[in-house]
Design a protein around this motif. Structure first.
Motif, PDB file in Angstrom:
ATOM      1  N   VAL A  73     -24.437  16.573  10.848  1.00  0.00           N
ATOM      2  CA  VAL A  73     -24.658  17.701   9.939  1.00  0.00           C
ATOM      3  C   VAL A  73     -23.794  17.502   8.697  1.00  0.00           C
ATOM      4  N   PHE A  74     -24.084  18.272   7.676  1.00  0.00           N
ATOM      5  CA  PHE A  74     -23.289  18.180   6.451  1.00  0.00           C
ATOM      6  C   PHE A  74     -21.859  18.671   6.693  1.00  0.00           C
ATOM      7  N   ALA A  75     -20.919  18.018   6.034  1.00  0.00           N
ATOM      8  CA  ALA A  75     -19.523  18.478   6.058  1.00  0.00           C
ATOM      9  C   ALA A  75     -19.339  19.530   4.972  1.00  0.00           C
TER      10      ALA A  75
ATOM     11  N   GLU B  60     -30.421  25.635  14.094  1.00  0.00           N
ATOM     12  CA  GLU B  60     -30.086  24.550  15.025  1.00  0.00           C
ATOM     13  C   GLU B  60     -29.029  23.601  14.458  1.00  0.00           C
ATOM     14  N   CYS B  61     -27.914  24.182  14.029  1.00  0.00           N
ATOM     15  CA  CYS B  61     -26.819  23.376  13.483  1.00  0.00           C
ATOM     16  C   CYS B  61     -25.752  23.181  14.556  1.00  0.00           C
ATOM     17  N   PRO B  62     -25.694  21.986  15.167  1.00  0.00           N
ATOM     18  CA  PRO B  62     -24.665  21.751  16.171  1.00  0.00           C
ATOM     19  C   PRO B  62     -23.270  21.840  15.544  1.00  0.00           C
ATOM     20  N   LYS B  63     -22.320  22.338  16.291  1.00  0.00           N
ATOM     21  CA  LYS B  63     -20.971  22.548  15.759  1.00  0.00           C
ATOM     22  C   LYS B  63     -19.975  21.505  16.266  1.00  0.00           C
ATOM     23  N   LYS B  64     -20.444  20.536  17.041  1.00  0.00           N
ATOM     24  CA  LYS B  64     -19.539  19.575  17.673  1.00  0.00           C
ATOM     25  C   LYS B  64     -18.706  18.807  16.643  1.00  0.00           C
ATOM     26  N   GLN B  65     -19.337  18.289  15.604  1.00  0.00           N
ATOM     27  CA  GLN B  65     -18.605  17.512  14.611  1.00  0.00           C
ATOM     28  C   GLN B  65     -17.616  18.379  13.851  1.00  0.00           C
ATOM     29  N   TRP B  66     -17.970  19.633  13.596  1.00  0.00           N
ATOM     30  CA  TRP B  66     -17.032  20.531  12.930  1.00  0.00           C
ATOM     31  C   TRP B  66     -15.847  20.850  13.838  1.00  0.00           C
TER      32      TRP B  66
ATOM     33  N   LYS C 204     -13.031  32.825  11.990  1.00  0.00           N
ATOM     34  CA  LYS C 204     -12.789  32.942  13.423  1.00  0.00           C
ATOM     35  C   LYS C 204     -13.074  31.638  14.161  1.00  0.00           C
ATOM     36  N   ASP C 205     -14.186  30.980  13.818  1.00  0.00           N
ATOM     37  CA  ASP C 205     -14.600  29.790  14.552  1.00  0.00           C
ATOM     38  C   ASP C 205     -15.651  29.030  13.746  1.00  0.00           C
ATOM     39  N   GLU C 206     -16.280  28.047  14.401  1.00  0.00           N
ATOM     40  CA  GLU C 206     -17.281  27.224  13.720  1.00  0.00           C
ATOM     41  C   GLU C 206     -18.529  28.027  13.335  1.00  0.00           C
ATOM     42  N   HIS C 207     -18.829  29.091  14.065  1.00  0.00           N
ATOM     43  CA  HIS C 207     -19.968  29.934  13.693  1.00  0.00           C
ATOM     44  C   HIS C 207     -19.699  30.626  12.352  1.00  0.00           C
TER      45      HIS C 207
END
Length: 551
Positions: free
Chosen positions: A305-307, A338-344, A360-363
């Motif tokens: 995903v984009f940084a 559907e943006c995975p947050k693993k890389q973030w 608060k978090d990646e969301h």
């Protein structure tokens, strides 16, 4: 039209509404009110279309109608300007009755003349669509037809849509479709009184729009090494390079074509997820700049995903600036799904940004990302649409939500006084099977028959009247992982899109599936003349399946 006569029409409608199921009035989508009348209008040898307006758009509509009638019937059809009502002809009359709105119309057919009344060109256009549907289905052909009686049943119609937004989406990222087919798709949208073409132009498996500032998006991002064969679970590939993209001239041509048919084209540029094709071209905007990215060959969701760096936002703003210049639509769709947050979660930069911005978090980091893009789009005088994941971490101030994961996203948006477009998968996803999978060409899965699409009610019952005003429309989505050809797209899209057209146009209490199917039987003859490869069409023998039927 006199008020007393309008009242008579309204009262008579409720008495005579059972006759609407008769195939002598097979209009689709079903009009708001239709009063059958005795007799028919017989198209004369030299029909006249009189336009009581100096509006050049109306003149153009009249000329197109004249050309259509003339080319198919062989009758010499002329267009005249003048504030009079001709006999043995068709009259365009401008209305000062503001209850019709910009898309409403009156259509009156008597044995002596036809009168289309509307406030705006859109209304005249939709009145013409209803008029054509009252003519023999052969009017939709391209060749002259001999030995046919060109008669039109007499009636009085008052019509306007239920929802302002009535859309159909096409995913051109998984497979590239030629401009000629995009135009045909727009023709079919307009025929069904839909007004929006949502064009999904970028995804992991392909970048399909030319961006002058970033040429590698199409040089690299529009090409993939190979494509999946069969179902995802088969994990097989064809080993053949695949690609294609639309030049900016192509885009302008499509937009002009759609405008002539009162269809708005909304582009979708996916972010922050579904970005693999873009990152294959410009890896520096990913979370691992040293990684060698390749355009996706596998369906589904990818973790790349984009940084959320400043450089990335400048990159995306450069893209969107060109997109906004190409598309005059009020809305710009940015995906957001559907943006995975693993890389973030694993990125030191992202974690520091979360702390710096008090997230608060990646969301909430995704919400931060979306708000940045929303601010840019708003600065250009446009509005942003995103899939319902843009609600995660807090919705952006000016966003419109497209609710696909059920109706919950639309409900949440409406309760927060944000506009929502309803497109839940179980009703509106036209990539699902529409019959027993054992009898059908390969599809992604699911089961959405015609009856289910038709049964959909877009405005959730748990909204207050003020909240319900934020449900602005409905859309059918055609995701194309398993649709490599235009014929495949048509097969999966129609006639379920016909059902959704009626969902978006027709009043809730006026819908009836049995009545719809009767009108659809006639409507299919029109699709035959338009060479549409719909489900259960007589021409389906021409449909070549890329893969064998699922066993």
């Amino acid at each position: 039209m006199k008020k007393s006569f309008q009242l008579f029409v309204l009262l008579s409608f409720w008495v005579l509404c059972p006759v609407l199921g008769q195939t002598s009035y097979p209009i689709l989508p079903k009009p708001l009110q239709l009063l059958p009348k005795e007799g028919t209008f017989i198209l004369p040898q030299n029909p006249v279309i009189a336009v009581a307006s100096t509006d050049p758009v109306l003149r153009c509509l009249a000329e197109e109608l004249a050309n259509k009638i003339g080319s198919v019937t062989g009758k010499d059809t002329k267009v005249f300007a003048g504030n009079f009502r001709v006999k043995d002809g068709i009259n365009f009359v401008a209305s000062k009755d503001d209850k019709l709105g910009e898309e409403g119309y009156f259509l009156e057919i008597t044995p002596k003349r036809i009168i289309i009344t509307a406030e705006q060109p859109k209304g005249f256009f939709y009145g013409i669509q209803s008029l054509l549907q009252l003519m023999p289905a052969e009017i939709y052909g391209v060749r002259r037809v001999e030995n046919i009686k060109w008669s039109i049943p007499c009636c009085l119609i008052e019509d306007r849509p239920r929802y302002a937004y009535r859309g159909l989406m096409l995913d051109a990222a998984r497979y590239f479709y030629p401009v000629s087919f995009i135009k045909k798709y727009i023709d079919l949208i307009a025929l069904h009184k839909m007004n929006t073409f949502h064009w999904h132009l970028t995804d992991d498996q392909g970048w399909r729009i030319e961006i002058k500032k970033y040429p590698k998006l199409t040089q690299v991002g529009s090409q993939r090494r190979q494509t999946m064969l069969g179902h995802y679970s088969d994990q097989k590939y064809d080993g053949k390079p695949y690609g294609g993209y639309y030049t900016q001239d192509d885009i302008r041509e499509v937009v002009r074509y759609a405008q002539e048919r009162f269809v708005t084209v909304i582009p979708e540029i996916e972010m922050p997820g579904h970005a693999l094709a873009a990152l294959a071209a410009y890896p520096e905007y990913g979370n691992n700049p040293d990684k060698i990215y390749q355009v996706g060959t596998k369906w589904g969701v990818h973790e790349d995903v984009f940084a959320p760096r400043e450089e990335t936002f400048r990159f995306l703003e450069g893209i969107l600036a060109e997109v906004i210049d190409l598309f005059p639509s009020q809305y710009i769709h940015i995906g957001g799904d559907e943006c995975p947050k693993k890389q973030w979660a694993e990125s030191r930069f992202c974690q520091e940004l979360i702390k710096k911005e008090g997230l608060k978090d990646e969301h909430e980091l995704q919400s931060y990302f979306i708000r940045r893009i929303d601010k840019f789009i708003t600065s250009k005088g446009r509005k942003m649409i995103g899939w319902d994941e843009i609600l995660e971490g807090g919705i952006s101030p000016n966003a419109t939500v497209m609710s696909w994961q059920g109706i919950e996203g639309g409900v949440a948006a409406a309760k927060q006084r944000h506009d929502a477009i309803m497109t839940p998968g179980n009703f509106c996803y036209l990539d699902h099977y529409q019959a027993d999978s054992k009898t059908q060409p390969i599809a992604i899965g699911g089961f959405t028959p015609l009856e289910e699409s038709y049964s959909y009610e877009p405005t959730p019952s748990n909204l207050t009247p003020d909240e319900a005003k934020h449900i602005i429309g409905v859309q059918g989505n055609v995701w194309t992982e398993y649709m490599p050809t235009p014929e495949y797209v048509e097969y999966m899209t129609f006639p379920r899109a016909c059902a959704l057209a009626e969902v978006g146009w027709t009043a809730k209490n006026d819908k009836n599936i049995d009545d719809f199917k009767k009108r659809l039987d006639v409507h299919k003859k029109r699709l035959d003349h338009l060479n549409v490869n719909y489900f259960e069409a007589p021409i389906n023998h021409k449909f070549t399946y890329r893969w064998p039927l699922k066993k």
